[in-house]
Every structure is written in structure tokens, then in C-alpha cells.
Design a protein around this motif. Structure first.
Motif, mmCIF file in Angstrom:
data_model
loop_
_atom_site.group_PDB
_atom_site.id
_atom_site.type_symbol
_atom_site.label_atom_id
_atom_site.label_comp_id
_atom_site.label_asym_id
_atom_site.label_seq_id
_atom_site.Cartn_x
_atom_site.Cartn_y
_atom_site.Cartn_z
ATOM 1 N N LYS A 138 25.945 7.218 72.585
ATOM 2 C CA LYS A 138 24.875 8.083 73.093
ATOM 3 C C LYS A 138 23.789 8.299 72.046
ATOM 4 O O LYS A 138 22.650 8.601 72.381
ATOM 5 N N ASP A 139 24.142 8.138 70.758
ATOM 6 C CA ASP A 139 23.134 8.279 69.700
ATOM 7 C C ASP A 139 22.052 7.213 69.818
ATOM 8 O O ASP A 139 20.916 7.430 69.380
ATOM 9 N N GLU A 140 22.401 6.052 70.365
ATOM 10 C CA GLU A 140 21.463 4.922 70.442
ATOM 11 C C GLU A 140 20.806 4.813 71.809
ATOM 12 O O GLU A 140 20.084 3.844 72.076
ATOM 13 N N LEU A 141 21.051 5.761 72.699
ATOM 14 C CA LEU A 141 20.473 5.728 74.038
ATOM 15 C C LEU A 141 19.253 6.645 74.124
ATOM 16 O O LEU A 141 19.259 7.757 73.584
ATOM 17 N N TRP A 142 18.226 6.159 74.836
ATOM 18 C CA TRP A 142 16.966 6.888 74.972
ATOM 19 C C TRP A 142 16.541 6.911 76.434
ATOM 20 O O TRP A 142 16.737 5.943 77.170
ATOM 21 N N LYS A 143 15.925 8.020 76.837
ATOM 22 C CA LYS A 143 15.317 8.131 78.163
ATOM 23 C C LYS A 143 13.795 8.099 78.020
ATOM 24 O O LYS A 143 13.234 8.712 77.107
ATOM 25 N N LEU A 144 13.146 7.367 78.917
ATOM 26 C CA LEU A 144 11.692 7.337 78.953
ATOM 27 C C LEU A 144 11.212 8.432 79.904
ATOM 28 O O LEU A 144 11.607 8.454 81.078
ATOM 29 N N GLU A 145 10.385 9.341 79.403
ATOM 30 C CA GLU A 145 9.893 10.435 80.222
ATOM 31 C C GLU A 145 8.373 10.404 80.311
ATOM 32 O O GLU A 145 7.686 9.935 79.403
ATOM 33 N N ASP A 146 7.896 10.939 81.425
ATOM 34 C CA ASP A 146 6.462 11.018 81.674
ATOM 35 C C ASP A 146 5.795 11.858 80.590
ATOM 36 O O ASP A 146 6.295 12.920 80.216
ATOM 37 N N SER A 147 4.676 11.373 80.075
ATOM 38 C CA SER A 147 3.915 12.114 79.077
ATOM 39 C C SER A 147 2.748 12.810 79.773
ATOM 40 O O SER A 147 1.713 12.215 80.042
ATOM 41 N N HIS A 148 2.949 14.079 80.112
ATOM 42 C CA HIS A 148 1.909 14.840 80.805
ATOM 43 C C HIS A 148 0.738 15.147 79.860
ATOM 44 O O HIS A 148 0.915 15.206 78.637
ATOM 45 N N ARG B 69 21.892 11.745 73.051
ATOM 46 C CA ARG B 69 22.868 12.574 72.324
ATOM 47 C C ARG B 69 22.268 13.913 71.921
ATOM 48 O O ARG B 69 22.862 14.973 72.127
ATOM 49 N N ARG B 70 21.120 13.882 71.340
ATOM 50 C CA ARG B 70 20.533 15.093 70.774
ATOM 51 C C ARG B 70 19.731 15.907 71.782
ATOM 52 O O ARG B 70 19.453 17.084 71.553
ATOM 53 N N SER B 71 19.295 15.262 72.886
ATOM 54 C CA SER B 71 18.383 15.890 73.851
ATOM 55 C C SER B 71 17.107 16.373 73.171
ATOM 56 O O SER B 71 16.524 17.394 73.544
ATOM 57 N N THR B 72 16.694 15.665 72.136
ATOM 58 C CA THR B 72 15.442 15.944 71.449
ATOM 59 C C THR B 72 14.590 14.678 71.451
ATOM 60 O O THR B 72 15.064 13.591 71.797
ATOM 61 N N TYR B 73 13.343 14.823 71.021
ATOM 62 C CA TYR B 73 12.354 13.768 71.230
ATOM 63 C C TYR B 73 11.946 13.084 69.927
ATOM 64 O O TYR B 73 11.865 13.708 68.871
ATOM 65 N N LEU C 56 18.334 1.509 67.215
ATOM 66 C CA LEU C 56 17.585 2.682 66.793
ATOM 67 C C LEU C 56 18.315 3.961 67.204
ATOM 68 O O LEU C 56 18.745 4.104 68.351
ATOM 69 N N ALA C 57 18.440 4.885 66.270
ATOM 70 C CA ALA C 57 19.098 6.166 66.531
ATOM 71 C C ALA C 57 18.532 7.211 65.589
ATOM 72 O O ALA C 57 17.817 6.889 64.631
ATOM 73 N N GLY C 58 18.873 8.458 65.852
ATOM 74 C CA GLY C 58 18.556 9.531 64.914
ATOM 75 C C GLY C 58 19.727 9.709 63.964
ATOM 76 O O GLY C 58 20.850 9.982 64.399
ATOM 77 N N VAL C 59 19.516 9.502 62.674
ATOM 78 C CA VAL C 59 20.602 9.603 61.692
ATOM 79 C C VAL C 59 20.830 11.067 61.336
ATOM 80 O O VAL C 59 20.237 11.957 61.928
ATOM 81 N N ALA C 60 21.686 11.321 60.349
ATOM 82 C CA ALA C 60 22.153 12.682 60.070
ATOM 83 C C ALA C 60 21.022 13.684 59.871
ATOM 84 O O ALA C 60 21.091 14.817 60.356
ATOM 85 N N ASP C 61 19.974 13.295 59.166
ATOM 86 C CA ASP C 61 18.873 14.229 58.924
ATOM 87 C C ASP C 61 17.818 14.197 60.023
ATOM 88 O O ASP C 61 16.763 14.822 59.900
ATOM 89 N N GLY C 62 18.115 13.451 61.101
ATOM 90 C CA GLY C 62 17.188 13.367 62.228
ATOM 91 C C GLY C 62 16.200 12.236 62.145
ATOM 92 O O GLY C 62 15.487 11.953 63.109
ATOM 93 N N ARG C 63 16.150 11.558 61.002
ATOM 94 C CA ARG C 63 15.214 10.451 60.852
ATOM 95 C C ARG C 63 15.620 9.302 61.765
ATOM 96 O O ARG C 63 16.799 9.006 61.936
#
Length: 507
Positions: free
Chosen positions: A257-267, A156-160, A240-247
Motif C-alpha cells: 500500500k506504500d507504493e500505491l497511489w490514487k489519481l484525484e481531480d485537481s479542483h 497507505r498514508r492517505s496524504t498527498y 515510488l513511495a513515501g519513506v520514513a520521513d515522508g520524502r
């Protein structure tokens, strides 16, 4: 596939049957069974194709294919009989992932029946989609086989997900996964089939958003696979999700979509310090898009941290700044950090000199530092001091190492390190000036015993050097100047004299 800042990881996993044994592809006759007690190469499956998404987000084609380490596909004929010999995927190799409430999966074969069983008795002929309830033997637990250190991007947020500044929790506010705080280690709990999320400070994220030193029930999550994403379900049934303040915490018992996560390569991400300028020598993009070596070593920000991305076919490296742009030598000899894409002038060769490196640009010249601090591709000799930089890998404060025979882990009371384990231990890493120290969970350092084997019972730290040589792989140079080497029997010594599969470690 790049959907966030880095590549989304392809799914590799083991499938655990109802009796705790792994689905296995045998070399002899390409036979399939579920008889192995541990996950090794014969128990690892690569998934090709999409999987069914959450309600309202279904994939157009949700059939998937499972490929074994023998490069053959799992299959079921019309009668429900199982095979593992298909060189090309076809109709009989189609399956659908059907997530269950407890996090396990049912695998529906193309014939409409569920693939399941135990031991040698595997088939897809007992229960179909009209069954009122699935049998326990129709359900599988997924054990991820990718390297467990990743970045987690919220859909949802496209943030990490990353550690809060106060290190008392996690939030989902970071637009770019920069520095060590965004590195997440996924830990599999064999007794429950669940996962813990270990933050970069070695603490565990609990469903209430707080961190704990130990991995208790509230720090264990059922991983639900939905599309190319996952959801993490806490013991209370909330996700698990990011709540209103991002926590980050578990708030509701449904998946959006708030509860969905993508696993990305950690370079790998690192700092570079110019050897020729002992003061104010940290490479930076803080004040200009020209790359300079003019920042104090005790004042490191994101602008002094750089991500290294390798070209797998040439083994040359692109260097990316926190602004999302790449170093480039396309504007004469002066190096800029303003390139949007990776072409020939955005790749550099890295030469390793113990804890130091030299960087060669596309023009064949080495990066050196001008009097005003600007980096220029003008050096003739990579071994010269003016072309050297101290390299510190900063986004692996804790480390998981895997070689061709398995993970590195500690063996019982002997504390000897073995390199053929199906489960891994996590080691704390400290570093300074390109020298790395490795510490076990018991607080003791890596040490070599009188037979040359490594243990975790040292009172003093050994000095190691890291060399990043391939995508996600490192060679580790021990104090005797030789490489950390693993053998099939689990032995771990410092006897490597060349870079090969036994001296390369996925990190």
C-alpha cells in the motif's frame, strides 16, 4: 467516487499495440482495429468496473468493460472474434487487466484467451493463460487520456504528494492538497511508453527523490495499474513511495500500500480580494469561522486559499476552505466556513467582470464586506464595487489546455500554437490582480501574429482573463475582449463571441 479529499478520477486511456498503433473504434460498422498513429476521440476508452489488485488486495469481481466514444462496448465472442457494437455490456464484453513486469498489460477476454494483434488482425484466440510466454502482440501500453494535471494521494498514508518547502524534492505529508505545491502534471513519453511526474515548479521528480530541470531516464516511470490505484516503477525496478520521513523516492522492488497511489481531480483554488477594501482586503478564515476580508495581500497562507467545486447540474459553486469546511449562508446573512456538506445554502453563483467576480448567495443577495471585514450576503447589485472581488487562480502555475479537437501545443520552428494536437505542451502561468500571462517552454510569451494566430515568440506578455464556467473548463478572454477559440484544423485565434465547445478549455 470520493475516497480522499477530492474525487478519484475514472480511468480513460488509449491502448497502444506492439507496433505503436492505437486501438480504434470505427464509426462504420463499429469495427475495431489498431491502426491509428495518434490518440484522438476514436482511440479513447472508458473503463467500467474494477481491475485486479496487487497480491492480497484482489477485487471481488475483477472483470472490467471497455466503452468506446461511440458508447459501445468492446467484445469477444466464444471463438475469439472481436466486435465493438454492443450497446449493453454482457458476458462477451468482459476483460481482465493483467499487469506485466514491464508495465504493459495483457487483456484476458472472457473465453480465457488474450486479446491482441495489430492492424485489422485482432482476436482473442492465440494464447491462453496456460501459455508459457505471451507474444509481444498480446501486450498493450496504456496512454492515459484524462487531463494530466492531478493530485496524487498515497493509499497507505492517505496524504498527498507535494513539493517540499525548499523545492528540492517531494514528500507525502500533506493531508489536504492545498495550494499550487500539490498539483502534479503527468507527462507521457512516447518513445518509452512511460510517465514523468512534473512538480508545480516545472521540475521532474527522479527515482532518488531529487528534482531535475530536464526529463531524463531516472525521471521516467512505468505506470502499473492495480485496482483503482497505480504504482510508479522506476528504471531500477523499484517503486515510488513515501519513506520514513515522508520524502518520496523509490526504495523497494515490491508493491504494498506504500507504493500505491490514487489519481484525484485537481479542483481550482483561488484567492479573493475585496475591491472595496484596498488594504487588508484578502478573504480569509484565519482568525474565525466567520469569513472575513481583513488579511494583508503580501501574507497569504492556506487560510486565504479556497477551493471551488461546481455542481455540474446547476453550474453553482461551493467554496471550500483549508479546514475542509464549506462557505455557508445558512446562518443569516453572515457567511461562515463551517459546513460539512454541500446543500443549497453552500452553493454560490459566480458572475464574471473581467478579472473580478461577484458571488451571489442562495438568498439572491451578493456578498459584500462589512466595516469589520465580515462577509455578508446583503448586496443588491453584482456590478457594484462593494460586491466585487479580484479573483486569482493560484494552483495552475503551469498549465495544460485541451479543447474538443485535442491539446494546445507548439508547431515546430514556426512556434505557432495549434489546438488539435494529440500531445500537449506545458505553459508557465504568472498572474496578478486577476490578469494572467502565458509563457512557452522557450521563455517567450504568447503573442498574436499579423494573421491573428497565437505563437510563443513574444517579448512582452499579453493580458488574459480566465473565467471558470464549467467543471474543469475555463474560457480565456484575450486582450481584444474576445474569447480564445479553437477550430478543427488546429487554428487558435481570439475570435470567440460566445461560450461553446470551441471556446471552452479543459485545464
Amino acid at each position: 467516487m470520493v475516497t480522499g479529499f477530492n474525487e478519484t478520477l475514472a480511468w480513460r486511456f488509449g491502448l497502444i499495440a506492439a507496433d505503436g498503433k492505437y486501438l480504434t473504434a470505427e464509426k462504420f460498422g463499429f469495427k475495431i482495429n489498431a491502426s491509428a498513429a495518434a490518440m484522438k476521440p476514436a482511440q479513447i476508452w472508458d473503463m467500467e468496473g474494477p481491475v485486479a489488485g496487487p497480491p492480497g488486495h484482489e477485487a471481488e469481481d475483477d472483470w472490467i468493460y471497455l466503452r468506446s466514444y461511440l458508447n459501445r462496448y468492446l467484445g469477444v465472442d466464444d471463438g475469439g472474434n472481436v466486435s465493438g457494437d454492443a450497446e449493453e455490456k454482457g458476458e462477451k464484453n468482459k476483460f481482465k487487466f493483467m499487469p506485466q513486469d514491464d508495465g504493459r498489460l495483457a487483456l484476458m477476454a472472457h473465453n480465457g484467451f488474450f486479446f491482441g494483434g495489430t492492424g485489422e488482425q485482432l482476436s482473442a484466440k492465440s494464447h491462453g493463460p496456460g501459455a508459457t510466454a505471451l507474444a509481444p502482440t498480446d501486450l498493450w501500453t496504456i496512454h492515459l487520456a484524462m487531463h494530466p494535471q492531478v493530485n496524487l494521494r498515497n493509499v497507505r498514508r492517505s496524504t498527498y504528494l507535494h513539493l517540499t518547502a525548499g523545492q528540492d524534492g517531494a514528500n507525502v505529508k500533506e493531508a489536504i492538497p492545498w495550494g499550487q505545491d500539490s498539483m502534479i502534471t503527468l507527462e507521457f513519453d512516447y518513445s518509452s511508453g512511460k510517465y514523468a511526474l512534473r512538480m508545480s515548479n516545472s521540475k521532474y521528480l527522479n527515482e532518488n527523490g531529487k528534482l531535475s530541470e530536464s526529463r531524463g531516464p531516472t525521471a521516467l516511470y512505468t505506470v502499473v495499474f492495480l485496482g483503482t490505484a497505480v504504482a510508479f516503477r522506476g528504471q531500477g525496478g523499484k517503486y515510488l513511495a513515501g519513506v520514513a520521513d515522508g520524502r518520496a523516492e523509490c526504495r523497494q522492488n515490491k508493491i504494498t500500500k506504500d507504493e500505491l497511489w490514487k489519481l484525484e481531480d485537481s479542483h481550482p483554488q483561488a484567492t479573493f480580494v475585496a475591491v472595496s477594501k484596498p488594504d487588508r482586503a484578502v478573504v480569509s478564515i484565519r482568525s474565525t469561522l466567520e469569513v472575513t476580508a481583513n488579511q494583508d495581500r503580501d501574507d497569504i497562507t492556506d487560510k486565504e486559499i479556497f477551493q471551488l467545486e461546481i455542481n455540474k447540474s446547476t453550474n453553482r459553486w461551493a467554496i471550500r476552505g483549508a479546514n475542509g469546511k464549506y462557505f455557508t449562508s445558512s446562518k443569516g446573512s453572515v457567511i461562515h466556513a463551517d459546513s460539512e456538506a454541500k446543500g443549497d445554502t453552500e452553493f454560490f453563483d459566480i458572475e464574471w467582470y473581467g478579472p473580478q467576480v461577484a458571488l451571489k448567495a442562495n438568498n439572491g443577495k451578493y456578498l459584500t464586506v462589512k466595516r469589520n471585514g465580515a462577509l455578508v450576503a446583503a448586496g443588491e447589485d453584482g456590478s457594484a464595487p462593494e460586491a466585487r472581488f479580484i479573483f486569482d487562480l493560484i494552483n495552475r502555475p503551469i498549465l495544460v489546455l485541451r479543447g474538443p479537437y485535442g491539446f494546445i501545443g507548439v508547431k515546430g520552428e514556426s512556434l505557432r500554437l495549434e489546438c488539435n494536437r494529440s500531445s500537449y505542451d506545458v505553459f508557465k502561468v504568472t498572474h496578478k490582480d486577476g490578469v494572467y500571462h502565458l509563457q512557452g517552454a522557450n521563455g517567450k510569451w504568447w503573442k498574436q501574429d499579423s494573421d491573428g494566430f497565437f505563437t510563443t515568440n513574444g517579448d512582452a506578455a499579453l493580458d488574459f482573463h480566465f473565467k471558470l464556467l464549467r467543471h474543469t473548463h475555463v474560457s480565456i478572454c484575450a486582450p481584444n475582449g474576445k474569447l480564445l477559440k479553437g477550430e478543427k484544423n488546429g487554428s487558435l485565434t481570439s475570435s470567440g463571441t460566445e461560450v461553446n465547445q470551441d471556446t471552452l478549455w479543459e485545464y
